[in-house]
Design a protein around this motif. Structure first.
Motif, PDB file in Angstrom:
ATOM      1  N   ASN A  61      -1.240   3.309   0.654  1.00 19.84           N
ATOM      2  CA  ASN A  61      -0.217   4.143   0.617  1.00 19.84           C
ATOM      3  C   ASN A  61       0.224   4.208  -0.223  1.00 19.84           C
ATOM      4  O   ASN A  61       1.382   4.239  -0.637  1.00 19.84           O
ATOM      5  CB  ASN A  61       0.671   3.017   1.496  1.00 19.84           C
ATOM      6  CG  ASN A  61      -0.918   2.850   3.381  1.00 19.84           C
ATOM      7  OD1 ASN A  61      -1.085   3.820   3.486  1.00 19.84           O
ATOM      8  ND2 ASN A  61      -0.475   1.748   3.360  1.00 19.84           N
ATOM      9  N   ILE A  62      -0.205   5.148  -1.177  1.00 21.27           N
ATOM     10  CA  ILE A  62       0.718   5.964  -2.180  1.00 21.27           C
ATOM     11  C   ILE A  62       1.817   6.263  -2.135  1.00 21.27           C
ATOM     12  O   ILE A  62       3.175   6.058  -2.957  1.00 21.27           O
ATOM     13  CB  ILE A  62      -0.086   6.696  -3.331  1.00 21.27           C
ATOM     14  CG1 ILE A  62      -2.004   6.086  -3.572  1.00 21.27           C
ATOM     15  CG2 ILE A  62       0.083   7.577  -5.028  1.00 21.27           C
ATOM     16  CD1 ILE A  62      -2.553   6.697  -4.152  1.00 21.27           C
ATOM     17  N   GLU A  63       2.228   7.500  -1.324  1.00 16.43           N
ATOM     18  CA  GLU A  63       3.790   7.685  -1.511  1.00 16.43           C
ATOM     19  C   GLU A  63       4.437   6.584  -1.168  1.00 16.43           C
ATOM     20  O   GLU A  63       5.987   6.726  -1.203  1.00 16.43           O
ATOM     21  CB  GLU A  63       3.385   8.989  -0.433  1.00 16.43           C
ATOM     22  CG  GLU A  63       4.333   9.698   0.653  1.00 16.43           C
ATOM     23  CD  GLU A  63       5.071  10.573  -1.277  1.00 16.43           C
ATOM     24  OE1 GLU A  63       4.186  11.319  -1.278  1.00 16.43           O
ATOM     25  OE2 GLU A  63       6.268  10.431  -1.381  1.00 16.43           O
ATOM     26  N   ASP A  64       3.437   5.703  -0.018  1.00 13.60           N
ATOM     27  CA  ASP A  64       5.031   4.793   1.093  1.00 13.60           C
ATOM     28  C   ASP A  64       5.434   3.343  -0.056  1.00 13.60           C
ATOM     29  O   ASP A  64       6.693   3.615  -0.589  1.00 13.60           O
ATOM     30  CB  ASP A  64       4.231   3.614   1.550  1.00 13.60           C
ATOM     31  CG  ASP A  64       5.193   3.268   2.100  1.00 13.60           C
ATOM     32  OD1 ASP A  64       6.761   3.372   3.107  1.00 13.60           O
ATOM     33  OD2 ASP A  64       5.268   2.137   2.003  1.00 13.60           O
ATOM     34  N   ILE A  65       4.532   3.682  -1.355  1.00 14.14           N
ATOM     35  CA  ILE A  65       4.901   2.950  -2.360  1.00 14.14           C
ATOM     36  C   ILE A  65       6.186   3.655  -3.412  1.00 14.14           C
ATOM     37  O   ILE A  65       6.923   2.474  -3.871  1.00 14.14           O
ATOM     38  CB  ILE A  65       3.911   1.909  -3.330  1.00 14.14           C
ATOM     39  CG1 ILE A  65       2.600   1.455  -2.211  1.00 14.14           C
ATOM     40  CG2 ILE A  65       3.570   1.135  -4.549  1.00 14.14           C
ATOM     41  CD1 ILE A  65       1.820   1.046  -2.323  1.00 14.14           C
ATOM     42  N   TRP A  66       5.766   4.161  -3.460  1.00 21.23           N
ATOM     43  CA  TRP A  66       6.553   5.466  -4.507  1.00 21.23           C
ATOM     44  C   TRP A  66       7.953   5.897  -3.518  1.00 21.23           C
ATOM     45  O   TRP A  66       8.858   5.137  -4.703  1.00 21.23           O
ATOM     46  CB  TRP A  66       5.862   6.976  -4.907  1.00 21.23           C
ATOM     47  CG  TRP A  66       6.279   7.529  -6.278  1.00 21.23           C
ATOM     48  CD1 TRP A  66       6.183   7.939  -7.229  1.00 21.23           C
ATOM     49  CD2 TRP A  66       8.106   8.494  -5.961  1.00 21.23           C
ATOM     50  NE1 TRP A  66       6.848   8.552  -7.758  1.00 21.23           N
ATOM     51  CE2 TRP A  66       8.013   9.122  -6.931  1.00 21.23           C
ATOM     52  CE3 TRP A  66       8.721   8.187  -4.765  1.00 21.23           C
ATOM     53  CZ2 TRP A  66       8.670   9.073  -7.474  1.00 21.23           C
ATOM     54  CZ3 TRP A  66       9.678   9.472  -5.594  1.00 21.23           C
ATOM     55  CH2 TRP A  66       9.971   9.757  -6.940  1.00 21.23           C
ATOM     56  N   GLN A  67       7.989   5.701  -2.620  1.00 20.62           N
ATOM     57  CA  GLN A  67       9.204   5.769  -2.104  1.00 20.62           C
ATOM     58  C   GLN A  67      10.036   4.594  -1.961  1.00 20.62           C
ATOM     59  O   GLN A  67      10.873   4.554  -2.380  1.00 20.62           O
ATOM     60  CB  GLN A  67       9.356   5.797  -1.278  1.00 20.62           C
ATOM     61  CG  GLN A  67       8.612   7.966  -0.939  1.00 20.62           C
ATOM     62  CD  GLN A  67       9.691   8.870  -1.013  1.00 20.62           C
ATOM     63  OE1 GLN A  67      10.924   8.364  -1.246  1.00 20.62           O
ATOM     64  NE2 GLN A  67       8.554  10.051  -1.343  1.00 20.62           N
ATOM     65  N   TYR A  68       8.617   3.333  -2.188  1.00 17.03           N
ATOM     66  CA  TYR A  68       9.559   2.229  -2.107  1.00 17.03           C
ATOM     67  C   TYR A  68      10.181   2.284  -2.764  1.00 17.03           C
ATOM     68  O   TYR A  68      11.877   1.196  -3.328  1.00 17.03           O
ATOM     69  CB  TYR A  68       7.998   1.148  -1.812  1.00 17.03           C
ATOM     70  CG  TYR A  68       9.058  -0.336  -2.211  1.00 17.03           C
ATOM     71  CD1 TYR A  68       8.923  -0.780  -0.417  1.00 17.03           C
ATOM     72  CD2 TYR A  68       8.905  -1.033  -2.745  1.00 17.03           C
ATOM     73  CE1 TYR A  68       9.810  -2.386  -0.400  1.00 17.03           C
ATOM     74  CE2 TYR A  68       8.829  -2.394  -2.611  1.00 17.03           C
ATOM     75  CZ  TYR A  68       9.547  -2.900  -1.680  1.00 17.03           C
ATOM     76  OH  TYR A  68       9.866  -4.378  -1.723  1.00 17.03           O
TER      77      TYR A  68
END
Ligand code: EZ4
Ligand code: CO
Length: 415
Positions: A61-68
């Motif tokens: 979940n790259i996008e979610d980790i980025w946003q996190y």
């Protein structure tokens, strides 16, 4: 399917690099680069502080980790935060591509070109040494060179190789030894004089153009040294020599409107962005077509996830890439540049410099340079770089701050 480990390494095989290594619970390893020239211990510490947040998260979940990491930081943006987020992002893309068994660019839409047009750094303290330097790169097949020239009466000039060896531009001696930060506790002080610069450089471009002809792609980095009006005058004056780009002609990071002044007077193509690290700084530059090339490095700009968005926005304005690729970006970071370069439709050119042999002992790369183009190994999954932890441990961190700059009367100026 979870992140099991996030380790941070600082190594100095010629210069300092910060490496993030993420390992999944099934043993897949991804690499990221958080090197921020002169501030390496700061990004290393930032990464150590967020490493525990990553453990147990689904690496897919790259996008979610980025946003996190971005929204979750609360203290958003800035070079330290964005370089650190980038290291995580690139490591996760490396893992995803390794899991898929494909080079990373395949996941970004696939190859849009056969190879990457690159430019090298030529410089001289006088004409013989400048021509030697350019000839050295042309012999190796380069199609594009950045040309920097020593200013008369000024002890050292940005971008001009310092050692006698580096003057020749040939073989081993082509290593550009100005950039490897001079290792000292406190910054070296340099002197700057715009009047000398503005009268010296147009003549240099004229001579280079006359000697090498129209086909050579000629670039130049002004390194934020002129006022908006000086930059306009300079860019207009060098139009006849048809530069591929003029980089950082004025410190428009302070105010994007500086570039409006330049644009009103010249068609010399403009590149900017090596100190820019997020979309917020690019919005006006792109929307108002104030630039021709986006100069940030993937590693300083939140990684592949964020840079790809900036380049998609730029695409709709006819603006291309020219990612920052000096040796203060590690081979891991450079690989991230290359992978994105391969995929985006609006690739322009890529900067390359020669790494030290020690650096290449620590980082095992798989890209090749032929006839002025970099080629990636299509059979190598992920970024295409391996990190040798044991070799890295041989080179402990050494303080190496960037230089500072003063005018002839002692006034502090942009370096
Ligand atoms: O000064 O990478 O275009 N390249 C440059 C570089 C930067 C250094 C700063 O870390 O301007 O030489
Ligand atoms: Co630059």
């Amino acid at each position: 399917m979870a992140i099991a480990k996030a380790e941070v390494f600082v190594t100095s095989p010629g210069r300092n690099f910060v490496v993030l290594r993420i390992t999944t619970d099934d043993g897949i390893v991804g690499l990221g680069d958080a090197t921020l020239n002169g501030k390496e211990l700061v990004t290393a510490e930032y990464l150590k502080s967020i490493a525990p947040f990553l453990i147990g998260k689904n690496e897919d979940n790259i996008e979610d980790i980025w946003q996190y990491l971005y929204k979750g930081a609360y203290w958003r943006r800035g070079p330290v935060t964005m370089a650190s987020i980038s290291a995580v992002d690139v490591a996760l893309w490396d893992i995803k591509a390794k899991k898929a068994g494909v080079p990373l660019y395949d996941l970004l839409g696939g190859a849009s070109r056969r190879g990457l047009l690159v430019y090298a750094h030529a410089s001289g303290v006088d004409y013989p040494s400048l021509y030697d330097s350019i000839d050295g790169y042309l012999d190796k097949g380069f199609k594009a060179v950045r040309v920097q020239f020593a200013l008369p009466g000024i002890p050292s000039t940005y971008g001009v190789a310092a050692s006698a060896n580096a003057k020749t531009g040939k073989g081993e001696s082509s290593r550009y030894d100005f950039e490897p930060a001079r290792r000292s506790q406190v910054p070296v002080e340099e002197v700057w004089d715009a009047q000398t610069y503005m009268t010296t450089l147009p003549k240099v471009f004229e001579n280079v153009r006359n000697k090498y002809g129209d086909q050579l792609l000629l670039l130049h980095d002004a390194h934020h040294r002129m006022s908006p009006n000086q930059a306009a005058a300079f860019a207009k004056r060098i139009e006849p020599y048809n530069l591929f780009w003029l980089e950082d002609c004025t410190p428009a990071e302070e105010n994007p409107n500086y570039l409006r002044v330049v644009r009103e007077h010249t068609t010399t193509p403009l590149a900017i962005g090596e100190t820019i690290n997020s979309y917020t700084d690019y919005l006006q530059l792109i929307r108002e077509n104030l630039i021709d090339y986006v100069r940030s490095a993937v590693t300083h700009t939140g990684g592949i996830t964020h840079m790809k968005k900036i380049m998609s926005y730029a695409e709709f304005y006819g603006i291309k890439s020219g990612f920052h690729g000096p040796t203060d970006i590690s081979p891991v970071g450079q690989a991230a540049n290359f992978q994105l370069d391969m995929a985006i439709p609006n690739f322009g050119i890529q900067e390359v410099m020669q790494y030290t042999p020690q650096t290449l002992d620590v980082f095992h790369t798989s890209f090749t340079l032929e006839d002025g183009y970099v080629h990636l190994d299509a059979k190598k999954p992920g970024l295409g770089v391996d990190f040798d932890e044991k070799e890295a441990a041989k080179y402990p961190y050494q303080p190496a701050p960037l230089p500072v700059d003063r005018l002839l009367d002692g006034t502090m100026h942009e370096w």
